[in-house]
Design a protein around this motif. Structure first.
Motif, PDB file in Angstrom:
ATOM      1  N   UNK A  52      11.588 -13.287  -9.807  1.00 54.84           N
ATOM      2  CA  UNK A  52      12.772 -12.409  -9.585  1.00 54.84           C
ATOM      3  C   UNK A  52      13.317 -12.038 -10.948  1.00 54.84           C
ATOM      4  N   UNK A  53      13.437 -10.496 -10.967  1.00 54.48           N
ATOM      5  CA  UNK A  53      13.790  -9.735 -12.289  1.00 54.48           C
ATOM      6  C   UNK A  53      15.059  -9.184 -12.100  1.00 54.48           C
ATOM      7  N   UNK A  54      15.964  -9.487 -12.892  1.00 57.17           N
ATOM      8  CA  UNK A  54      17.370  -8.960 -12.966  1.00 57.17           C
ATOM      9  C   UNK A  54      18.061  -8.672 -14.199  1.00 57.17           C
ATOM     10  N   UNK A  55      19.109  -7.576 -14.185  1.00 57.01           N
ATOM     11  CA  UNK A  55      19.701  -7.326 -15.528  1.00 57.01           C
ATOM     12  C   UNK A  55      21.066  -7.985 -15.699  1.00 57.01           C
ATOM     13  N   UNK A  56      21.353  -8.649 -16.741  1.00 60.12           N
ATOM     14  CA  UNK A  56      22.517  -9.172 -16.818  1.00 60.12           C
ATOM     15  C   UNK A  56      23.149  -8.648 -18.105  1.00 60.12           C
ATOM     16  N   UNK A  57      24.230  -7.669 -18.318  1.00 58.68           N
ATOM     17  CA  UNK A  57      24.652  -6.993 -19.501  1.00 58.68           C
ATOM     18  C   UNK A  57      23.486  -6.349 -20.116  1.00 58.68           C
ATOM     19  N   UNK A  58      23.193  -6.498 -21.470  1.00 54.97           N
ATOM     20  CA  UNK A  58      22.110  -5.894 -22.094  1.00 54.97           C
ATOM     21  C   UNK A  58      20.773  -6.632 -22.336  1.00 54.97           C
ATOM     22  N   UNK A  59      20.625  -7.706 -21.197  1.00 56.59           N
ATOM     23  CA  UNK A  59      19.297  -8.362 -21.042  1.00 56.59           C
ATOM     24  C   UNK A  59      18.670  -8.282 -20.029  1.00 56.59           C
ATOM     25  N   UNK A  60      17.514  -8.183 -19.876  1.00 52.73           N
ATOM     26  CA  UNK A  60      16.444  -8.175 -18.751  1.00 52.73           C
ATOM     27  C   UNK A  60      15.771  -9.381 -18.580  1.00 52.73           C
ATOM     28  N   UNK A  61      16.211 -10.437 -17.329  1.00 53.39           N
ATOM     29  CA  UNK A  61      15.716 -11.699 -17.242  1.00 53.39           C
ATOM     30  C   UNK A  61      14.520 -11.650 -15.932  1.00 53.39           C
ATOM     31  N   UNK A  62      13.641 -12.454 -16.448  1.00 56.01           N
ATOM     32  CA  UNK A  62      12.475 -12.736 -15.357  1.00 56.01           C
ATOM     33  C   UNK A  62      12.337 -14.009 -15.248  1.00 56.01           C
ATOM     34  N   UNK A  63      12.607 -14.477 -14.077  1.00 51.43           N
ATOM     35  CA  UNK A  63      12.688 -15.923 -13.453  1.00 51.43           C
ATOM     36  C   UNK A  63      11.576 -16.041 -12.506  1.00 51.43           C
ATOM     37  N   UNK A 116      13.454   2.825 -14.467  1.00 49.29           N
ATOM     38  CA  UNK A 116      13.025   1.951 -13.191  1.00 49.29           C
ATOM     39  C   UNK A 116      11.749   1.236 -13.765  1.00 49.29           C
ATOM     40  N   UNK A 117      11.444   0.179 -13.505  1.00 43.80           N
ATOM     41  CA  UNK A 117      10.049  -0.277 -14.227  1.00 43.80           C
ATOM     42  C   UNK A 117       9.388  -1.190 -13.188  1.00 43.80           C
ATOM     43  N   UNK A 118       7.995  -1.239 -13.277  1.00 42.52           N
ATOM     44  CA  UNK A 118       7.301  -2.200 -12.471  1.00 42.52           C
ATOM     45  C   UNK A 118       7.087  -3.214 -13.436  1.00 42.52           C
ATOM     46  N   UNK A 119       7.448  -4.300 -12.988  1.00 39.71           N
ATOM     47  CA  UNK A 119       7.475  -5.526 -13.875  1.00 39.71           C
ATOM     48  C   UNK A 119       6.190  -6.448 -13.384  1.00 39.71           C
ATOM     49  N   UNK A 120       5.120  -6.813 -14.085  1.00 38.92           N
ATOM     50  CA  UNK A 120       3.929  -7.286 -13.929  1.00 38.92           C
ATOM     51  C   UNK A 120       4.194  -8.829 -14.667  1.00 38.92           C
ATOM     52  N   UNK A 127      -5.683  -9.172 -17.522  1.00 36.17           N
ATOM     53  CA  UNK A 127      -6.774  -8.643 -15.983  1.00 36.17           C
ATOM     54  C   UNK A 127      -6.720  -9.658 -14.791  1.00 36.17           C
ATOM     55  N   UNK A 128      -5.683 -10.355 -14.757  1.00 38.44           N
ATOM     56  CA  UNK A 128      -5.404 -10.916 -13.521  1.00 38.44           C
ATOM     57  C   UNK A 128      -3.920 -10.886 -13.068  1.00 38.44           C
ATOM     58  N   UNK A 129      -3.719 -10.082 -12.275  1.00 39.80           N
ATOM     59  CA  UNK A 129      -2.253 -10.111 -11.668  1.00 39.80           C
ATOM     60  C   UNK A 129      -1.848 -11.354 -11.047  1.00 39.80           C
ATOM     61  N   UNK A 130      -0.652 -11.942 -11.424  1.00 40.05           N
ATOM     62  CA  UNK A 130      -0.237 -13.138 -11.031  1.00 40.05           C
ATOM     63  C   UNK A 130       0.923 -13.045 -10.035  1.00 40.05           C
ATOM     64  N   UNK A 131       1.933 -11.762 -10.297  1.00 39.02           N
ATOM     65  CA  UNK A 131       3.093 -11.511  -9.691  1.00 39.02           C
ATOM     66  C   UNK A 131       3.568 -10.178 -10.073  1.00 39.02           C
ATOM     67  N   UNK A 132       4.414  -9.527  -9.117  1.00 38.92           N
ATOM     68  CA  UNK A 132       4.952  -8.205  -9.732  1.00 38.92           C
ATOM     69  C   UNK A 132       6.081  -8.032  -8.833  1.00 38.92           C
ATOM     70  N   UNK A 133       7.137  -6.987  -9.291  1.00 37.12           N
ATOM     71  CA  UNK A 133       8.268  -6.567  -8.643  1.00 37.12           C
ATOM     72  C   UNK A 133       8.758  -5.356  -9.457  1.00 37.12           C
ATOM     73  N   UNK A 134       9.785  -4.847  -8.887  1.00 33.35           N
ATOM     74  CA  UNK A 134      10.262  -3.606  -9.602  1.00 33.35           C
ATOM     75  C   UNK A 134      11.818  -3.867  -9.941  1.00 33.35           C
ATOM     76  N   UNK A 135      12.358  -3.236 -11.036  1.00 34.54           N
ATOM     77  CA  UNK A 135      13.591  -3.373 -11.420  1.00 34.54           C
ATOM     78  C   UNK A 135      14.308  -2.070 -12.005  1.00 34.54           C
ATOM     79  N   UNK A 136      15.539  -1.739 -11.769  1.00 38.86           N
ATOM     80  CA  UNK A 136      16.148  -0.659 -12.466  1.00 38.86           C
ATOM     81  C   UNK A 136      17.067  -1.197 -13.509  1.00 38.86           C
ATOM     82  N   UNK A 137      16.949  -0.630 -14.713  1.00 40.83           N
ATOM     83  CA  UNK A 137      17.766  -1.145 -15.944  1.00 40.83           C
ATOM     84  C   UNK A 137      18.779   0.220 -15.968  1.00 40.83           C
ATOM     85  N   UNK A 138      19.944  -0.347 -16.198  1.00 39.96           N
ATOM     86  CA  UNK A 138      21.101   0.775 -16.481  1.00 39.96           C
ATOM     87  C   UNK A 138      22.015   0.372 -17.666  1.00 39.96           C
ATOM     88  N   UNK A 139      22.326   1.424 -18.332  1.00 40.41           N
ATOM     89  CA  UNK A 139      23.183   0.901 -19.770  1.00 40.41           C
ATOM     90  C   UNK A 139      24.426   0.871 -19.282  1.00 40.41           C
TER      91      UNK A 139
END
Length: 139
Positions: A52-63, A116-120, A127-139
């Protein structure tokens, strides 16, 4: 005049360097669902679930939930492209063990530009993809 040009160039480069993505924090929960290994060859490397990738304030979190050695200390290197953020997961602890488990890991990044980013999540070599998702970061 040549020195003034060099000073201005150095100042501009240092200002740009300040906007590079940086890790802000990393939290790893204790192991759960421990499984004893019968032989070391059973474990072929970390795996990732429930990213899960999400923005909270000026930080981007990946859980995420990581399957790794029970003695692992998970860490990341980061690469950023125009629309890609790659977190290269690695074990900074002992490289082997007789047990594997699941651990919840959350990391945060700062200085992520709007877009908007693809987070891998990949292995350390990238060289080995373990997980991915996309997220949009807004200021």
């Amino acid at each position: 005049m040549k020195y003034l040009y060099l000073i201005i160039t150095a100042f501009l480069l240092s200002a740009c360097a300040g906007s590079k993505i940086e890790f802000s924090s990393l939290n790893q929960d204790p192991c759960k669902n421990e499984t004893k290994l019968n032989n070391p060859g059973e474990f072929l490397g970390e795996t990732v679930e429930n990213l899960t990738v999400y923005q909270q304030g000026d930080q981007l979190y990946a859980s995420m939930q990581v399957r790794t050695y029970c003695t692992a200390r998970i860490n990341f290197d980061v690469d950023k492209g125009e629309t890609l953020i790659r977190l290269k997961l690695f074990n900074a602890g002992p490289a082997a063990g007789d047990c594997v488990c699941l651990t919840n890991v959350t990391t945060s990044l700062k200085n992520v530009e709007e877009g908007t980013y693809n987070v891998q999540i990949t292995n350390k070599d990238g060289n080995r993809l373990l997980a991915q998702t996309s997220v949009t970061v807004k200021e």
